[in-house]
Design an enzyme around this catalytic site. Structure first.
Site, PDB file in Angstrom:
ATOM      1  N   GLU A 173      -9.210 -11.753   1.115  1.00  0.00           N
ATOM      2  CA  GLU A 173      -9.155 -12.844   2.512  1.00  0.00           C
ATOM      3  C   GLU A 173     -11.002 -13.055   2.372  1.00  0.00           C
ATOM      4  O   GLU A 173     -10.383 -12.847   4.271  1.00  0.00           O
ATOM      5  CB  GLU A 173      -8.207 -12.769   3.350  1.00  0.00           C
ATOM      6  CG  GLU A 173      -6.526 -12.939   2.904  1.00  0.00           C
ATOM      7  CD  GLU A 173      -6.010 -12.748   4.403  1.00  0.00           C
ATOM      8  OE1 GLU A 173      -6.461 -12.345   5.824  1.00  0.00           O
ATOM      9  OE2 GLU A 173      -5.055 -13.148   3.692  1.00  0.00           O
ATOM     10  N   GLU A 292       0.186 -13.365  -1.317  1.00  0.00           N
ATOM     11  CA  GLU A 292       0.459 -12.631  -0.274  1.00  0.00           C
ATOM     12  C   GLU A 292       1.759 -14.049  -0.252  1.00  0.00           C
ATOM     13  O   GLU A 292       0.669 -14.844   0.819  1.00  0.00           O
ATOM     14  CB  GLU A 292       0.115 -12.641   0.954  1.00  0.00           C
ATOM     15  CG  GLU A 292      -0.920 -11.248   1.048  1.00  0.00           C
ATOM     16  CD  GLU A 292      -1.963 -11.035   1.817  1.00  0.00           C
ATOM     17  OE1 GLU A 292      -1.686 -10.704   2.786  1.00  0.00           O
ATOM     18  OE2 GLU A 292      -3.221 -10.249   1.561  1.00  0.00           O
TER      19      GLU A 292
HETATM   20  O1  AHR Z   1      -0.070  -8.047   4.458  1.00  0.00           O
HETATM   21  C1  AHR Z   1      -0.665  -7.696   5.634  1.00  0.00           C
HETATM   22  C2  AHR Z   1      -2.067  -8.951   5.794  1.00  0.00           C
HETATM   23  O2  AHR Z   1      -2.165 -10.223   5.794  1.00  0.00           O
HETATM   24  C3  AHR Z   1      -3.215  -8.682   4.402  1.00  0.00           C
HETATM   25  O3  AHR Z   1      -3.480  -7.190   4.859  1.00  0.00           O
HETATM   26  C4  AHR Z   1      -3.689  -9.258   4.899  1.00  0.00           C
HETATM   27  O4  AHR Z   1      -4.309  -9.723   3.580  1.00  0.00           O
HETATM   28  C5  AHR Z   1      -3.021 -10.837   5.779  1.00  0.00           C
HETATM   29  O5  AHR Z   1      -3.959 -11.188   6.753  1.00  0.00           O
END
Ligand code: AHR
Length: 503
Positions: A173, A292
């Site tokens: 990110e 994610e």
């Molecule tokens: O999954 C939790 C967080 O969400 C992770 O660390 C990050 O990549 C995202 O913003």
């Protein structure tokens, strides 16, 4: 009763289902590692401190890949802190989660855990505070057979054979202002390119994933993907996508619609990847790593994360308690992944244990399954072979923010080896049952139902706990087969799985 009809033909596949679509995510955050999968002294812990009950649930979940060590944590992590004699490892401030990182669990422990859990590691390199040099050193430590300072160091640490980690993520990110070491798309694209070059020179057999946007809601979404790939198109194999589903307005119809924007998000990113490929006159296609995704909102009221005080080790936070409604939303997300199996080849449910997770643990006590565990386990176990194209007819509902959506959402998969089809169906009508039919074309022989599962009949806010797991699948009461047509009455708000075999 609402009506839903699907036609699928065995000769019209969307694409091969990569087994890596059923990945998860372990970050050094909250109680995911410490007090989650690693709890020395727990009655279920082995001699390395790995909780056997968590390992057993991980295997039952059927996860195939695990991304590690972050996440936001990654962007400030020095991998050297987490290898070698445990007593000599430094404690560090973790600026991502305002915690103290004890470093008693690191790269080698993670690889040991993966081997035990029978999961493929997806290791990520820090491109927040560090860069190409650190990444190539970590890769040399992990994968080089021997004869260099770093590979010999691994051996000194007790690992004679290389870890042979083949999947690598380049940062996390990097577009986010919350990220340690936020970058512009150009800055990140350049660093991703140089890191990828060095890493491939160390080990040409690896696959690499670059960071896409942190989410659809980012103002730079689209432009970020384009610029990043413009810099590193030929050096990487995957581009990542992240998405968390929320229901701050308490609007169930809208919330159950979440799979539709996820599907559109995937198609938009595919279009951008292919536009950059065309500009570069490249015959190569970039694949997607949706590394994610999950429901995540109750544990961060107003969209904000609470800043932790006092630099705790393994604090209990972001422990989202999932309900039946969340399980339905997750089922929809899994269907969206399967219906884009031609381009999404890796996906990671964020996360695995305690923090926004399907598996929860009590400190010193039991491990248990959240409702979202079940649709994930169904798909990981049963979606094999190819994902089939479907022609869908469904009545629609008007959602507040997403427009008209089908009540019926489904995926049909076919494995020629086992001669098995699996059908995953969500009835998104909150009050009415659905008269569902699936017409299968191109079948070589007659069909028979071999397994059914249904998650239905609970209050939308029903949850599980360490004491009891009321939300769990049962068998389907009403599946029939007539020739090549499968019929079933699907309960309102239900996740349904039908497995068929032909002779
Ligand atoms: O999954 C939790 C967080 O969400 C992770 O660390 C990050 O990549 C995202 O913003």
């Amino acid at each position: 009763m609402t009506i839903g009809h699907v036609i699928a033909d065995l000769s019209f596949p969307i694409g091969d289902i990569d087994r890596r679509l059923f990945g998860t995510f372990v970050e050094h955050i909250g109680r995911c590692v410490y007090g989650g999968l690693f709890e020395p002294g727990h009655p279920e812990a082995d001699e390395r401190g790995f909780r056997r009950d968590v390992l057993a649930l991980t295997r039952e979940l059927g996860a195939t890949v695990v991304r590690y060590p972050g996440g936001n944590f990654l962007s400030g992590y020095n991998w050297e802190d987490g290898v070698g004699p445990v007593a000599e490892r430094p404690k560090r401030l973790d600026l991502a989660w305002f915690s103290t990182e004890p470093n008693t669990f690191g790269t080698n422990e993670f690889i040991d855990w993966c081997r035990e859990a029978e999961i493929t590691p997806l290791f990520c390199v820090n491109l927040g505070t560090r860069g190409p040099d650190d990444a190539r050193r970590l890769l040399e430590y992990c994968n080089h057979p021997g004869g260099t300072a770093l590979s010999e160091l691994r051996k000194e640490h007790g690992y004679t054979a290389p870890h042979d980690i083949k999947l690598w993520g380049l940062g996390n990110e990097q577009d986010g202002p919350w990220q340690i070491g936020e970058k512009t798309a150009y800055e990140y694209g350049r660093i991703a390119k140089e890191t990828a070059k060095l890493m491939r020179w160390v080990d040409p057999g690896i696959e690499l994933s670059a960071c896409g946007s942190s989410g659809l809601e980012m103002k730079s979404f689209g432009a970020w993907e384009y610029e990043v790939l413009d810099q590193c198109y030929e050096q990487v194999d995957f581009l990542s996508l992240h998405q968390y589903f929320t229901n701050y307005d308490g609007d169930s119809a809208d919330f159950l619609g979440a799979a539709d924007p996820m599907d559109r998000y995937i198609r938009e990113v595919v279009a951008i990847c292919d536009a950059v490929g065309a500009k570069h006159r490249s015959s190569k296609k970039i694949m997607l790593s949706f590394d994610e995704y999950n429901v995540w909102w109750k544990a961060r009221p107003n969209g904000k994360l609470k800043k932790l005080e006092g630099w705790p080790v393994g604090p209990a936070f972001n422990e989202e308690i999932y309900n039946f409604e969340d399980a339905l939303v997750l089922g929809g997300a899994l269907i969206a992944l399967l219906n884009n199996a031609d381009r999404v080849k890796i996906a990671c449910l964020a996360q695995l244990v305690n923090v926004i997770a399907p598996i929860m643990t009590e400190p010193g006590g039991k491990a248990w399954r959240q409702p979202i565990f079940f649709p994930f386990a169904d798909v990981a176990k049963l979606a094999r072979g190819v994902s089939l194209r479907q022609a869908t007819t469904s009545e629609t509902f008007a959602s507040k923010s997403l427009g008209d959506l089908n009540y019926l959402l489904s995926s049909t998969t076919y494995d020629a080896e086992t001669k098995r089809l699996a059908v995953f169906v969500l009835n998104r009508h909150l009050e009415d049952a659905m008269d569902f039919t699936l017409e299968l074309r191109g079948l070589p022989a007659t069909l028979e139902v071999v397994e059914t599962r249904v998650l239905a009949g609970y209050a939308l806010d029903a949850t599980n706990s360490a004491a009891t797991e009321p939300v769990r699948p049962t068998t389907h009461p009403s599946v029939t087969v007539d020739g090549s047509t499968i019929s079933a009455t699907l309960q309102p708000a239900s996740w349904n799985v039908i497995v068929l075999e032909h002779g």
